[in-house]
Design an enzyme around this catalytic site. Structure first.
Site: not given
Length: 382
Positions: A139, A193, A203, A249
């Site tokens: 990444d 989800c 969060c 999260c």
């Protein structure tokens, strides 16, 4: 060797090299990724990550980075933690380091195995196929690895924007191999989800304006890693004792129940000294000792000043007056971002000592930003 068998052999070799997930997608299999990236950048949600905008034309699609690419091999390595990443939330005297950074630098580990798989593919396929080329990416390159991993069937991008896997939860390091080979693609991942909003509500800084969207400027991982300046005051208290990154999260994702730590790559086992480091020990680091302590760790890349800044915020939140001396020493640090955080931390821990230091230093301070930091902290102890 028939090419229709190559994909199966490729996945077997990937598993042998430590990848728990491997899938294939056509290079153009994630067409909306570029559109979403452009909108995210237009909204300014990338914060200080200017390189995201500067290289957006490369990141928008695999062909934008390498026009010859035909297939993308998406790969994942598990770093599922043995212990609950949230267990230290109330331990004020220690710092919390994101799970992924407690061991060796994953960029090095993943890239090494990607190269090994690439060499295998070149040798294995090169005997029976026309000449082809390939490139490997982790990444640090302008690659949209999460949409591509979804297109290749490794999982789906969850509401926290990270990849979620049925088998490995939210704990996958991703890598990709681009190749000019025409490989048989896998079916893409299916989002499951549902109505779950666990990652959204977990969060601490409300960094998700809506599901599947992240405002990096409010994300603790961004603030403690990518952001170079003072951490905005509105986020300092809720950062708590997080000194590098944030797992909240990810850690609450229900799919993690299938992510067995026993299946995580042994190379990512945490270093004992990074699991729950004492704040006082981190605050004492100069540049040389910082480099020594974090050698081989991804933390080394943020540099000593940001790490001390983060640790001062955690110290200010700790309520531990034994840290006052360590904090006060850093009022004279050469780095303005460290002095700013030290002023705030001292005001939190010891208002009386803060007043003494403020009066003693008032005439000698010439940095406008630090003068402003003293004034702003003064309003907290009035």
């Amino acid at each position: 060797m028939a090419q229709d068998k190559l994909e199966h052999r490729l996945k077997a070799k990937a598993a042998e090299l430590g990848f728990v997930a491997c899938g294939i997608a056509h290079a153009g299999a994630a067409p909306r990724a570029g559109e979403r990236l452009r909108q995210w950048l237009a909204d300014g949600r990338h914060g200080d990550m200017i390189w995201m905008e500067e290289r957006k034309h490369h990141r928008e699609s695999p062909a934008g980075l390498w026009p010859e690419v035909r297939s993308v091999i998406a790969l994942g390595m598990s770093y599922a933690p043995k212990d609950d990443p949230l267990r230290l939330a109330d331990e004020g005297g220690v710092g919390r380091i994101s799970v992924y950074a407690q061991g060796p630098d994953y960029h090095d580990v993943v890239k090494r195995q990607l190269k090994a798989l690439g060499r295998w593919l070149a040798a294995e396929a090169g005997r029976d196929l026309p000449p082809f080329d390939l490139k490997v990416f982790v990444d640090t390159a302008p690659v949209m690895e999460k949409p591509l991993a979804e297109a290749a069937g490794l999982g789906w991008q969850g509401k926290h924007t990270n990849l979620v896997s049925r088998e490995h939860g939210s704990w996958l390091f991703l890598g990709a191999i681009y190749t000019t080979l025409d490989l048989e693609p896998d079916e893409g991942g299916i989002n499951t989800c549902g109505s779950c909003d666990a990652c959204q509500t977990a969060c601490p800084t409300d960094a998700f304006p809506r599901p599947y969207q992240l405002d990096a400027r409010r994300c603790i991982s961004y603030l403690t890693i990518e952001h170079a300046g003072p951490i905005p005051h509105e986020f300092r208290a809720v950062i708590g004792n997080r000194i590098y990154g944030c797992d909240d999260c990810l850690a609450v994702c229900p799919w993690n129940k299938f992510a067995a730590a026993a299946n995580a790559n042994l190379a990512f086992h945490p270093r004992a000294e990074l699991v729950a480091p004492e704040l006082a020990d981190i605050l004492a680091l100069d540049d040389a000792s910082f480099r020594q302590v974090f050698a081989g760790s991804p933390i080394k890349r943020i540099g000593r000043d940001r790490m001390i800044r983060n640790t001062l915020i955690a110290a200010g939140n700790s309520g531990d007056r034994a840290l006052v001396t360590s904090v006060a020493v850093l009022l004279d640090d050469p780095a303005p971002v460290v002095r700013d955080a030290a002023i705030w931390a001292l005001a939190q821990l010891d208002p009386a000592r803060f007043r003494e230091e403020q009066i003693r230093r008032a005439a000698g301070e010439i940095d406008p930003a630090i003068i402003a930091a003293w004034r702003q902290a003064d309003t907290m102890v009035a």
